[in-house]
Write a protein that holds these residues in place. Structure first.
Motif, PDB file in Angstrom:
ATOM      1  N   ALA A  89      46.702  45.592  45.235  1.00  0.00           N
ATOM      2  CA  ALA A  89      46.595  46.518  44.418  1.00  0.00           C
ATOM      3  C   ALA A  89      45.228  47.314  44.670  1.00  0.00           C
ATOM      4  N   ARG A  90      45.125  48.736  44.594  1.00  0.00           N
ATOM      5  CA  ARG A  90      44.231  49.601  44.941  1.00  0.00           C
ATOM      6  C   ARG A  90      44.366  50.825  43.836  1.00  0.00           C
ATOM      7  N   TYR A  91      44.203  50.148  42.750  1.00  0.00           N
ATOM      8  CA  TYR A  91      44.364  51.155  41.535  1.00  0.00           C
ATOM      9  C   TYR A  91      43.192  52.318  41.580  1.00  0.00           C
ATOM     10  N   ASP A  92      41.974  51.944  41.816  1.00  0.00           N
ATOM     11  CA  ASP A  92      40.922  52.926  41.810  1.00  0.00           C
ATOM     12  C   ASP A  92      41.340  53.987  42.966  1.00  0.00           C
ATOM     13  N   ASP A  93      41.546  53.409  44.175  1.00  0.00           N
ATOM     14  CA  ASP A  93      41.868  54.342  45.436  1.00  0.00           C
ATOM     15  C   ASP A  93      42.890  55.386  45.116  1.00  0.00           C
ATOM     16  N   VAL A  94      44.138  54.735  44.389  1.00  0.00           N
ATOM     17  CA  VAL A  94      45.279  55.593  44.377  1.00  0.00           C
ATOM     18  C   VAL A  94      45.030  56.738  43.402  1.00  0.00           C
ATOM     19  N   ASP A  95      44.227  56.259  42.143  1.00  0.00           N
ATOM     20  CA  ASP A  95      44.042  57.024  41.256  1.00  0.00           C
ATOM     21  C   ASP A  95      42.898  58.160  41.638  1.00  0.00           C
ATOM     22  N   ALA A  96      42.119  58.028  42.490  1.00  0.00           N
ATOM     23  CA  ALA A  96      41.086  58.802  43.335  1.00  0.00           C
ATOM     24  C   ALA A  96      41.751  59.749  43.945  1.00  0.00           C
ATOM     25  N   MET A 517      32.465  38.481  33.636  1.00  0.00           N
ATOM     26  CA  MET A 517      33.004  38.511  34.892  1.00  0.00           C
ATOM     27  C   MET A 517      32.824  40.155  35.307  1.00  0.00           C
ATOM     28  N   GLU A 518      32.861  41.152  34.387  1.00  0.00           N
ATOM     29  CA  GLU A 518      32.819  42.472  34.670  1.00  0.00           C
ATOM     30  C   GLU A 518      31.449  42.992  34.753  1.00  0.00           C
ATOM     31  N   LYS A 519      30.431  42.402  34.050  1.00  0.00           N
ATOM     32  CA  LYS A 519      29.072  42.999  34.203  1.00  0.00           C
ATOM     33  C   LYS A 519      28.118  42.077  35.176  1.00  0.00           C
ATOM     34  N   HIS A 520      28.393  40.979  35.363  1.00  0.00           N
ATOM     35  CA  HIS A 520      27.698  40.049  35.989  1.00  0.00           C
ATOM     36  C   HIS A 520      27.886  40.280  37.610  1.00  0.00           C
ATOM     37  N   LYS A 521      26.996  40.732  38.588  1.00  0.00           N
ATOM     38  CA  LYS A 521      27.295  40.995  39.803  1.00  0.00           C
ATOM     39  C   LYS A 521      28.223  39.690  40.692  1.00  0.00           C
ATOM     40  N   GLY A 522      27.196  38.625  40.392  1.00  0.00           N
ATOM     41  CA  GLY A 522      27.926  37.409  40.976  1.00  0.00           C
ATOM     42  C   GLY A 522      29.171  36.767  40.712  1.00  0.00           C
ATOM     43  N   LEU A 523      29.398  37.028  39.341  1.00  0.00           N
ATOM     44  CA  LEU A 523      30.719  36.424  38.649  1.00  0.00           C
ATOM     45  C   LEU A 523      31.915  37.469  39.375  1.00  0.00           C
ATOM     46  N   LYS A 524      31.410  38.648  39.363  1.00  0.00           N
ATOM     47  CA  LYS A 524      32.336  39.648  39.855  1.00  0.00           C
ATOM     48  C   LYS A 524      32.816  39.411  41.214  1.00  0.00           C
ATOM     49  N   GLU A 525      31.959  38.997  42.108  1.00  0.00           N
ATOM     50  CA  GLU A 525      32.219  38.636  43.382  1.00  0.00           C
ATOM     51  C   GLU A 525      33.076  37.498  43.441  1.00  0.00           C
ATOM     52  N   LEU A 526      32.662  36.408  42.795  1.00  0.00           N
ATOM     53  CA  LEU A 526      33.539  35.192  42.715  1.00  0.00           C
ATOM     54  C   LEU A 526      34.967  35.445  42.196  1.00  0.00           C
ATOM     55  N   GLY A 527      34.968  36.390  41.234  1.00  0.00           N
ATOM     56  CA  GLY A 527      36.344  36.741  40.588  1.00  0.00           C
ATOM     57  C   GLY A 527      37.323  37.470  41.525  1.00  0.00           C
ATOM     58  N   GLU A 528      36.539  38.158  42.457  1.00  0.00           N
ATOM     59  CA  GLU A 528      37.334  38.921  43.377  1.00  0.00           C
ATOM     60  C   GLU A 528      37.798  37.837  44.603  1.00  0.00           C
ATOM     61  N   TRP A 532      41.691  33.133  39.878  1.00  0.00           N
ATOM     62  CA  TRP A 532      41.761  32.218  38.678  1.00  0.00           C
ATOM     63  C   TRP A 532      40.469  31.813  38.184  1.00  0.00           C
ATOM     64  N   PHE A 533      39.248  32.144  38.747  1.00  0.00           N
ATOM     65  CA  PHE A 533      38.294  31.734  38.325  1.00  0.00           C
ATOM     66  C   PHE A 533      37.841  31.970  36.695  1.00  0.00           C
ATOM     67  N   GLU A 534      38.412  33.285  36.333  1.00  0.00           N
ATOM     68  CA  GLU A 534      37.945  33.951  34.962  1.00  0.00           C
ATOM     69  C   GLU A 534      38.821  32.849  34.094  1.00  0.00           C
ATOM     70  N   LEU A 535      40.137  32.535  34.456  1.00  0.00           N
ATOM     71  CA  LEU A 535      40.918  31.621  33.494  1.00  0.00           C
ATOM     72  C   LEU A 535      40.269  30.184  33.459  1.00  0.00           C
ATOM     73  N   LEU A 536      39.737  29.642  34.577  1.00  0.00           N
ATOM     74  CA  LEU A 536      39.037  28.535  34.692  1.00  0.00           C
ATOM     75  C   LEU A 536      37.825  28.513  33.598  1.00  0.00           C
ATOM     76  N   LEU A 537      37.020  29.385  33.598  1.00  0.00           N
ATOM     77  CA  LEU A 537      35.854  29.610  32.678  1.00  0.00           C
ATOM     78  C   LEU A 537      36.225  29.525  31.322  1.00  0.00           C
ATOM     79  N   THR A 538      37.364  30.455  30.949  1.00  0.00           N
ATOM     80  CA  THR A 538      37.957  30.793  29.800  1.00  0.00           C
ATOM     81  C   THR A 538      38.342  29.280  29.214  1.00  0.00           C
ATOM     82  N   LYS A 539      39.020  28.675  29.765  1.00  0.00           N
ATOM     83  CA  LYS A 539      39.457  27.185  29.402  1.00  0.00           C
ATOM     84  C   LYS A 539      38.419  26.360  29.365  1.00  0.00           C
ATOM     85  N   ILE A 540      37.394  26.408  30.064  1.00  0.00           N
ATOM     86  CA  ILE A 540      36.448  25.403  29.891  1.00  0.00           C
ATOM     87  C   ILE A 540      35.733  25.840  28.701  1.00  0.00           C
ATOM     88  N   VAL A 541      35.335  26.966  28.527  1.00  0.00           N
ATOM     89  CA  VAL A 541      34.408  27.377  27.265  1.00  0.00           C
ATOM     90  C   VAL A 541      35.254  27.187  26.163  1.00  0.00           C
TER      91      VAL A 541
END
Length: 719
Positions: A89-96, A517-528, A532-541
Motif C-alpha cells: 500500500a502506497r496511499y500517500d505516494d499515489v495521492d501525491a 502509535m501515530e505520535k511516538h516515533k519508536g512505536l510508529k517504527e515498530l508498527g511499520e 500486529w503490534f498495535e493490536l497486541l498492545l490494545t488487548k494487553i491494555v
C-alpha cells in the motif's frame, strides 16, 4: 479448486489485482446424501413420507456444513489479496501523484460557464472578515447574463444577509486546536424554511493549490481510508465544518515547524553571552529560593497519573496559597528541554482554554508573557502577566523563573481578574537525560477560594509529565532502553485526551493506543515493522479477564489473530500470580513470540513489567482486592480472638480466657515495639498515631490502604 490470478497495470504506477477462486463441494454433498439415504432405508418402520423428509434434512445439513467449511477455506485463501495490499500500500505516494497531476492541469482549465460563475458568486457572498458583507464584483455589480433562476437565488441570499445582520455568531466546540468553528441560526418567517449558517477557519501548512487539489479529489486513497476508519464507508453525512478539521490534520506539519523552532532556540541558548541586569538577578534569586521549601522533604505528597513523576504540595509561612513541586526525568539534553519550554508559540502546546496570549521579547533571556483564559470551577475570566527569565548555572544546569509584573501594554480589564502565577524550573543534565524540578504557585485573584486554587495545582504540575512524554515521542526505536520501556508502559496505562475524541465504533483504549502509535516515533517504527503490534498492545491494555488461548507462533510468523490471543492472555496471568513480574514471566514463557521480542528488544520486559504492575493495582480483582481481603481476614481473626476471650470468661473458663488474652496482648505489644523502633527518630505525633492504629487492631487495613494507593513510605511510617 480452480482459480485465476490477474494483474493489470493501472495509472500512477499501480496494479489492479483480481483473484478468483472456485472451490467444489459437490462430492461432499453427494457422499452425505448417500449416507443419509442408506440410513433411512434401513429403518423399514418409517413411512415413505418420513423417509423423504429425513433424506432432505440430512442433505440440507450436510450442504450447510460443507458451505461453511468452503467459505472458511476461501477466506483463508483470499487473505493473500489482503496481505499483498497491506504490504504494497502506497496511499500517500499515489495521492501525491494524483495531486501533482491535478495541479499540473490547473493552467489549462477552461474559463467557468455562466452557471459556474453564479455558483461561485453565491459561495463568495459573505466575506470572512466582515460577516454578511457582500463581495464587490458579485451582487454590487450583477452579472448581466444571469438567467431568471440564477437571479432569484442571488436575491434570496441577499435577503438572508439583511435578515440576519443582528444575529451573532455562536462558537462551536472544535476537535482541533487550530480550527475555529461558528454557527448562526436565522429564524424562519411564516411559511418559510429555517436557515442555519456555519463558518470554520484554519491555517493549512501547504500551498493553496495543494489544498484545492486534495479537496477536489473525492476518491483519494487517504480520504477513503479515513472514511472507512471513522465508520462512514458510504461517505455520506460528513459535516462540512468537520471536513476543514480533517483538511488541517492532513497537511499538518506541526512537528517539522516545532523541530525547526526548537533548533533555532537551542542554537540561541548555546551561543548566549548577554549580561544580566540587577533587576533580572533579583528575580532569579527570589525564584530559586522557593526550592528551599521542598529541599527539606517537607510537604504532602500528591499522587500523579504517572508513577515516574513525583509531586508535593506545601505552604510557606504567612502564605495562604500553596506551592506545588514536581520532579521527573526527560530523555533529552537540558538545552533541548529549555528550548521546548521557551517556545511559547509551539504547535504542540495545548491552548484550547486560552482566549488570548502574546509575548514581548526584551532580550534573549528576558521576555514578558501574557495569557487570558477561563479557569473553570465557575470562576470568571482570568489573565496573567509574567516576566520570564532563564539563566545557565553550569555546563549542564539551567534555571527558569517567572514573576508576576504590571505593564501598560496590558492594563487591568474590567471584566477580567488579574491573577498571579510565579514559578521556578530547574534543569539538571545527567546520564539518563535531564532532571526537571518545577515549583509553582497559583493565585487566581479576586474572591477565588484557596481550596479551588489548590485543586487546580495537580493539573498544572502535570506539565512536567507532558514534557517527558513529548520528548519520549521523539526518540527512535534504536534509541530505546529499559528506562524508555518503563516510560512507554506508564503512558500506555494512563488516560489521555485522545480517548475523548475516539472514532465511531472505537473504544477508548483503542483510541489511546492508536494515537500513541501515530505520535511516538519508536512505536510508529515498530508498527511499520510488525503490523500486529498495535493490536497486541490494545488487548494487553484492555486487560479483560478471559480464558487464555494457545499460540506457538514465532516472531517471524506472527499474525493479527495470534496477537489477539496473546495480548488477551496477560490478564489471566495477572490473576493467577501474586506479583506482576511473575505474571509477565509466565506470559513470556508461554508464548514463544514474546520471548523473541524480549531477546530482540531490551525495553520490552521493563515495559511489560510496568504495564502489568499498573493493571494489577487498578483492576478490582488485582492488588487492591488481595490487600483488602488479607487485611479483612487479619482483622476478623483478631475479632474472633476477642470474642472467644469473652466467651471463655463468661462460661467459667477464666484460665483459658486469660491465656488467650496474654497471647493477643503480647502480639500487640510486639507490634507496638516494632512501631517504636521505626518511628523513634520522627515526630512524636507520628509515633503516637502509628501506635494508636496498632493498638486499635486496624493496622492491617491502614497498611493495605497505603500500599493500594501506592504511597511512598517514609522512615516514620510503620511497615
Amino acid at each position: 479448486m480452480e482459480g485465476t490470478f490477474t494483474l493489470t497495470p493501472s495509472e500512477f504506477s499501480t496494479t489492479d489485482l483480481t483473484l478468483c477462486l472456485q472451490l467444489a463441494v459437490s462430492e461432499r454433498v453427494k457422499k452425505a446424501n448417500s449416507n443419509t439415504t442408506n440410513t433411512t432405508r434401513s429403518n423399514t418402520s418409517r413411512t415413505a413420507n418420513s423417509m423423504a423428509t429425513t433424506r432432505q434434512l440430512g442433505t440440507d445439513e450436510a450442504f450447510t456444513a460443507s458451505q461453511q467449511e468452503a467459505e472458511a477455506v476461501l477466506d483463508d485463501l483470499l487473505q493473500l489479496v489482503r496481505n499483498l495490499h497491506a504490504k504494497h500500500a502506497r496511499y500517500d505516494d499515489v495521492d501525491a501523484a494524483r495531486l501533482d497531476a491535478f495541479i499540473g492541469q490547473m493552467e489549462s482549465v477552461p474559463p467557468p460557464t455562466k452557471c459556474e460563475n453564479a455558483a461561485i458568486d453565491k459561495a463568495l457572498l459573505f466575506d470572512a472578515d466582515k460577516v454578511w458583507n457582500v463581495i464587490p464584483g458579485t451582487i454590487n455589480e450583477p452579472v448581466s447574463d444571469l438567467g431568471e433562476t440564477e437571479r432569484r437565488v442571488l436575491d434570496e441570499c441577499l435577503a438572508l444577509e439583511t435578515a440576519s445582520e443582528s444575529i451573532e455568531w455562536k462558537q462551536l466546540k472544535s476537535d482541533h486546536t487550530f480550527v475555529k468553528m461558528w454557527s448562526k441560526h436565522v429564524p424562519a418567517a411564516r411559511g418559510e424554511r429555517s436557515v442555519a449558517w456555519g463558518k470554520a477557519t484554519t491555517t493549512l501548512d501547504c500551498a493553496p493549490a495543494v489544498a484545492l487539489a486534495w479537496s477536489f479529489d473525492f476518491c483519494s486513497r487517504v480520504r477513503m481510508q479515513i472514511d472507512g476508519e471513522e465508520g462512514n464507508p458510504a461517505r455520506v453525512g460528513v459535516g462540512q465544518l468537520v471536513y476543514l478539521s480533517r483538511l488541517r490534520k492532513r497537511f499538518d506539519r506541526s512537528k517539522d515547524i516545532d523541530a525547526a523552532s526548537n533548533l533555532r532556540l537551542v542554537t540561541m541558548i548555546q551561543n548566549h553571552d548577554e549580561l544580566y541586569t540587577e533587576m533580572e538577578k533579583e528575580i532569579l534569586r527570589v525564584g530559586v529560593s522557593h526550592f528551599a521549601t521542598f529541599d527539606s522533604q517537607k510537604g504532602k505528597e500528591l499522587k500523579m497519573d504517572s508513577a515516574l513523576t513525583k509531586a508535593k504540595i506545601a505552604f510557606e509561612k504567612g502564605d495562604g496559597h500553596a506551592w506545588g513541586w514536581a520532579k521527573t526525568t526527560v530523555r533529552a539534553s537540558p538545552e533541548h528541554v529549555l528550548a521546548h519550554v521557551l517556545d511559547y508559540y509551539r504547535r504542540s502546546k495545548d491552548t484550547s482554554k486560552e482566549g488570548e496570549r502574546s509575548m514581548k521579547v526584551v532580550n534573549d533571556h528576558n521576555r514578558e508573557l501574557y495569557a487570558r483564559y477561563k479557569p473553570g470551577f465557575g470562576l470568571s475570566g482570568r489573565d496573567f502577566l509574567n516576566r520570564q527569565i532563564w539563566r545557565k548555572l553550569s555546563d549542564s544546569s539551567f534555571v527558569i523563573v517567572a514573576a508576576s509584573i504590571e505593564s501598560k501594554d496590558h492594563p487591568l480589564l474590567t471584566d477580567v481578574v488579574r491573577g498571579r502565577f510565579p514559578l521556578a524550573m530547574r534543569l539538571r543534565g545527567n546520564a539518563d537525560g535531564t532532571t526537571i524540578e518545577n515549583v509553582i504557585q497559583i493565585d487566581f485573584g479576586g474572591r477565588a477560594p484557596a481550596l479551588v486554587t489548590n485543586l487546580y495545582m495537580k493539573s498544572r504540575l502535570s506539565q512536567v509529565t507532558d514534557i517527558q512524554v513529548f520528548h519520549l515521542g521523539l526518540r527512535g526505536l534504536e534509541e530505546w532502553d529499559a528506562m524508555d520501556g518503563e516510560a512507554i508502559g506508564e503512558v500506555l496505562v494512563t488516560k489521555s485526551d485522545a480517548e475523548k475524541h475516539h472514532r465511531k465504533g472505537e473504544t477508548e483504549v483503542e483510541a489511546r493506543v492508536r494515537v500513541m502509535m501515530e505520535k511516538h516515533k519508536g512505536l510508529k517504527e515498530l508498527g511499520e515493522k510488525h503490523a500486529w503490534f498495535e493490536l497486541l498492545l490494545t488487548k494487553i491494555v484492555e486487560n479483560k479477564l478471559r480464558p487464555a488461548g494457545d499460540s506457538k507462533a514465532k516472531l517471524c510468523n506472527m499474525s493479527a489473530k495470534q496477537a489477539n490471543v496473546i495480548g488477551g492472555a496477560l490478564a489471566s496471568c495477572i490473576a493467577a500470580n501474586l506479583t506482576a513480574h511473575a505474571a509477565v514471566d509466565e506470559w513470556i514463557l508461554r508464548y514463544p513470540a514474546m520471548g523473541d521480542l524480549e531477546r530482540e528488544y531490551a525495553w520490552f520486559r521493563p515495559m511489560m513489567n510496568t504495564i502489568a504492575q499498573r493493571l494489577l493495582e487498578s483492576v478490582s480483582w488485582g492488588l487492591k482486592m488481595r490487600l483488602y481481603t488479607g487485611a479483612g481476614l487479619s482483622t476478623m481473626d483478631l475479632t474472633s480472638d476477642l470474642y472467644m476471650i469473652y466467651t471463655y470468661a463468661t462460661t467459667g473458663q477464666q484460665g483459658t480466657a486469660l491465656s488467650l488474652a496474654i497471647m493477643v496482648g503480647l502480639c500487640l505489644l510486639g507490634q507496638v515495639w516494632v512501631c517504636y523502633l521505626q518511628t523513634r527518630k520522627g515526630p512524636m505525633r507520628v509515633m503516637l498515631k502509628e501506635m494508636l492504629i496498632v493498638m486499635s487492631g486496624l493496622a492491617p487495613g491502614f497498611h493495605a490502604m497505603r500500599v493500594a494507593n501506592a504511597r511512598r513510605r517514609s522512615a516514620s511510617t510503620t511497615t
